[in-house]
Design an enzyme around this catalytic site. Sequence first.
Site, short mmCIF file in Angstrom:
data_model
loop_
_atom_site.label_atom_id
_atom_site.label_comp_id
_atom_site.label_asym_id
_atom_site.label_seq_id
_atom_site.Cartn_x
_atom_site.Cartn_y
_atom_site.Cartn_z
N ASN A 123 47.62 98.11 55.10
CA ASN A 123 46.16 98.19 55.18
C ASN A 123 45.81 98.79 56.55
O ASN A 123 45.89 98.12 57.56
CB ASN A 123 45.59 96.76 55.04
N TRP A 124 45.45 100.05 56.51
CA TRP A 124 45.22 100.76 57.78
C TRP A 124 43.85 100.39 58.39
O TRP A 124 43.55 100.79 59.51
CB TRP A 124 45.29 102.28 57.56
N LYS A 125 43.04 99.70 57.63
CA LYS A 125 41.69 99.30 58.08
C LYS A 125 40.92 100.54 58.57
O LYS A 125 41.15 101.63 58.07
CB LYS A 125 41.80 98.21 59.15
N HIS B 10 38.86 91.09 51.31
CA HIS B 10 39.51 90.89 52.61
C HIS B 10 38.59 90.06 53.51
O HIS B 10 37.38 90.21 53.47
CB HIS B 10 39.82 92.24 53.25
N GLU C 293 37.84 90.26 56.50
CA GLU C 293 36.93 91.04 57.37
C GLU C 293 35.68 91.46 56.59
O GLU C 293 34.59 91.55 57.16
CB GLU C 293 37.68 92.25 57.94
N GLU D 276 46.00 85.32 52.99
CA GLU D 276 45.86 85.73 54.38
C GLU D 276 45.05 84.69 55.15
O GLU D 276 43.82 84.73 55.14
CB GLU D 276 45.14 87.08 54.45
N GLY E 209 45.55 89.77 62.69
CA GLY E 209 45.31 90.55 63.90
C GLY E 209 45.43 89.74 65.19
O GLY E 209 45.07 90.21 66.26
N SER F 101 49.52 89.17 60.72
CA SER F 101 50.47 89.39 61.81
C SER F 101 51.92 89.53 61.34
O SER F 101 52.84 89.07 62.02
CB SER F 101 50.34 88.29 62.87
N GLY G 238 48.70 94.77 58.31
CA GLY G 238 47.63 95.50 59.00
C GLY G 238 48.20 96.31 60.15
O GLY G 238 48.73 97.40 59.97
P1 PGA Z 1 47.42 92.16 60.53
O1 PGA Z 1 46.36 92.32 59.35
O2 PGA Z 1 48.78 92.46 59.95
O3 PGA Z 1 47.00 93.15 61.56
O4 PGA Z 1 47.33 90.74 61.00
C1 PGA Z 1 46.66 91.89 58.06
C2 PGA Z 1 45.50 92.15 57.14
O5 PGA Z 1 44.35 92.02 57.58
O6 PGA Z 1 45.69 92.50 55.97
#
Ligand code: PGA
Length: 254
Positions: free
Chosen positions: A9-11, A94, A96, A164, A170, A210, A231
């Site tokens: 997931n490149w966000k 997600h 976020e 998650e 993150g 993470s 991520g």
């Molecule tokens: P992260 O994000 O690996 O940077 O913790 C994971 C995600 O949000 O899917």
Amino acid sequence: MRVPLIAGNWKMNTTLSEATELVNKMLRELDGVENVDKVLCPPFISLAAVGELIKGSSIKLGAQNVYFEEKGAYTGEISPLMLADLCEFVIIGHSERRQYFNETGEIVNRKIVAALKAGLKPILCVGERLEENEAGRTEKVVTEQLNSSLAGVNSINGLTIAYEPVWAIGTGKAATGKQANETIGLIRRTISKLYGERIAQDLRILYGGSVTANNATEFMQQPDIDGALVGGASLKADQFLSIVNQTSEISQIK
Ligand code: PGA
């Protein structure tokens, strides 16, 4: 046997040229890794270009979000039909999106329904916040998220779930393999209650939060964990390749 899945997931990262560069860095090696499904989820504006680059390879494409209406006057939104033309997977719900864009359980549910109807494969994200975890409410929160996200959904064919924990995303503070496996086991039992044991046993449930090249093996060794939603580490070709390679090795002995 569930084939593991690793999704990057490149966000909101990478310009079009950076996206192209990142894919080119890992394309050949990633394509060659067997026994694991590999999915790249770049920003919308890079989907078509990344799709061209990976055409004919074993790498699959996913989007990070979708709107639930088919078409019409919804300025700035992207419909399931538009995505179904370009990619196979879509991340929905997600944390976020729930946190910064006020996505409620009802909205997530409408997106799941619309995505499945369009033939997309949703990666549904669930997970508790830190204060919920500390209050011992993980089970309740995750079960409620599953129930609301899947309300009225008769068939979950094509669905993947990603557990998650919000406190692990993150932050560099991943859950332990054991913690993640426990909650994922709970998710599988909830799915079994809703759809039956066979469907629950066939469903892929990922861990996210993470995940790096340093802890990937710990997660993949767990019996109930079927891959990862990655991520930060998916933006580095060597890290992502290492996670995918570790997953492939473990899936052959699991
Ligand atoms: P992260 O994000 O690996 O940077 O913790 C994971 C995600 O949000 O899917």
